[in-house]
Design an enzyme around this catalytic site. Structure first.
Site, PDB file in Angstrom:
ATOM      1  N   ASP A 145       0.797  -1.236   0.000  1.00 22.56           N
ATOM      2  CA  ASP A 145       0.000   0.000   0.000  1.00 22.56           C
ATOM      3  C   ASP A 145       0.829   1.286   0.000  1.00 22.56           C
ATOM      4  OD1 ASP A 145       0.989  -0.218   2.546  1.00 22.56           O
ATOM      5  OD2 ASP A 145      -0.870   0.320   3.544  1.00 22.56           O
ATOM      6  N   GLU A 146       2.104   1.190  -0.330  1.00 29.07           N
ATOM      7  CA  GLU A 146       2.961   2.383  -0.287  1.00 29.07           C
ATOM      8  C   GLU A 146       3.931   2.427  -1.449  1.00 29.07           C
ATOM      9  OE1 GLU A 146       3.813   2.571   4.458  1.00 29.07           O
ATOM     10  OE2 GLU A 146       5.286   3.442   3.115  1.00 29.07           O
TER      11      GLU A 146
END
Length: 423
Positions: A145-146
């Site tokens: 998610d990054e």
DNA sequence: TCTGGGGTCCTAGGACCC
DNA sequence: TCTGGGGTCCTAGGACCC
């Protein structure tokens, strides 16, 4: 034409797993929802619905219509497990990532508990990253998610310090997936990472060199990516609480207390200095599989159960290696005892392997070097010193390398009743 | 009612070689 | 005979991150 300055973005998906679940179950929007815990089957919900209402014949096309009352609540949960992600509505109650589910159930018993669905999260992860690279090709993957993104030479990347491009990427991701993210844009990765937290969720934050004193120095040292609970505690003990206070300390003082490397690093980051490049591709160093048991197991009494799980872990690591095209030559195990103490053992082979039997054999020998009197709560298998399978010669990787005899490798540990011979 | 799973990097000591 | 470095590999543990 004005000079280009280095602009690095950090993009962080908001409550990623929970938000993906809300796409599937929009009826839960605004409610406290946590993801995590048990090995519940995906069809659990539909199964229970159909047991209660056989005439309705619920199918996976009906997920968005499942009545809210049918979802399992945190209060009903028994057993081990931690929260992976919580929606913002759930965070209001003080529950958050890594918290034990039982503790969370006390704080917010009515929260809905959903099991993790990695396949689904991976799908959305790939989707948002593809959108990012279409707009800004220099992207560093930092997990599901990054990402970090180099805005410097991207059209619009300099406008308003990066805000225009950040907004464009946010909108493209939201249009394609319905998911929101937060973006920080700054002169480097260190500051961009901190900036992306300033305006969560769905926020943008722009940081320039000149913002160091007003925006960064008041923050707790713990906000620096790389200062964890231990370093923070030590700093607090030395009277250093904020990044500004850290910046007041001179280099030699930091080196005296934290060592040459860490001390010099702290001196740099407190001043906002960070020259790390965006890393576009990287090779894995190790692959592992581990599992925590539903109850603590004893090496003797639960030997059969443990042995089966051990073999399964070896097979799964071997499968991961083969599927991804890697071989490795350091085989290791990890054990966590009931008191949470962790030990590891490893052994390096003369050649590479991705073979389940070989891994099982060597891992079994590692296990013999470890005390097994206490009960265990976790068992893991790891393969390190990886190489691409197509890059090692046949002599370095003889399909199924097996040791000729048990005597020839590893120290002998016979005689201790607490070790060995159990697997 | 405690505390997941999958990673990376660093340190430090010992073996071994030059 | 004694002393001394440096470099690399291996192993174990730990901090930290997502």
């Amino acid at each position: 034409m004005s000079e280009k300055i280095r602009r690095i973005a950090h993009l962080d998906m908001d409550a990623f797993y929970a938000s993906v679940e809300l796409l599937r179950y929009p009826q839960l929007k605004g409610m406290p929802v946590v993801i995590g815990g048990g090995r519940r089957s995906e069809d659990d919900l539909l199964g229970r619905l159909n047991a209660a209402q056989p005439e309705r014949a619920w199918t996976s096309a009906d997920l968005a219509r499942i009545p809210v009352d049918f979802f399992p609540r945190l209060a009903d949960y028994t057993g081990r497990g931690v929260i992976t992600t919580a929606t913002y509505a759930a965070r209001q109650f003080g529950v958050g990532s890594a918290m034990g589910l039982m503790k969370a159930a006390k704080l917010c018993p009515q929260a809905i508990l959903l099991p993790v669905d990695f396949a689904q999260y991976r799908h959305y992860s790939r989707t948002f990253k593809a959108i990012v690279t279409e707009i800004a090709p220099l992207m560093e993957d930092r997990g599901v998610d990054e990402v970090y993104i180099d805005f410097t030479d991207v059209p619009g990347g300099q406008r308003e310090g990066g805000r225009v491009l950040a907004r464009l990427i946010q909108k493209a991701i939201a249009d394609a997936t319905g998911l929101t993210c937060s973006v920080g844009v700054a002169p480097n990765k260190l500051l961009a990472k901190m900036a992306s937290e300033f305006n969560k969720p769905n926020g943008i934050s722009i940081v320039f060199e000149a913002d160091l004193q007003p925006k960064i120095w008041p923050l707790a040292c713990r906000k620096i990516n790389g200062i964890g609970p231990k370093a923070d505690e030590k700093l607090q003990g030395l009277g250093v609480h904020t990044i500004g206070e850290l910046a007041e300390k001179d280099l030699q003082w930091l080196i005296d207390h934290f060592g040459q490397r860490t001390g010099a690093w702290m001196h740099d980051v407190a001043r906002g200095h960070d020259e790390r490049p965006i890393v576009l591709e990287s090779e894995p160093v190790s692959m592992s599989r581990e599992t925590s048991f539903e109850r603590d197991l004893h090496a003797v009494r639960d030997k059969a159960e443990l042995g089966a799980m051990f073999t399964d872990l070896c097979e799964r690591v071997a499968d991961d290696l083969q599927r991804k095209g890697y071989v490795g030559k350091t085989i290791g195990i990890k054990l966590k005892y009931e008191d949470f103490k962790t030990v590891t053992r490893d052994q390096t082979l003369p050649s590479y392997t991705a073979n389940a039997q070989t891994i099982r054999q060597i891992a079994g020998q590692c296990l013999k070097r470890v005390p097994l009197k206490q009960r265990l709560r976790l068992l893991g298998v790891r393969v390190g010193t990886l190489a691409r399978a197509d890059s090692v010669s046949a002599s370095e990787s003889p399909g199924e390398y097996l040791l000729p005899s048990r005597e020839t490798s590893g120290p002998s540990v016979s005689g201790d009743s607490g070790t060995g011979q159990l697997f």
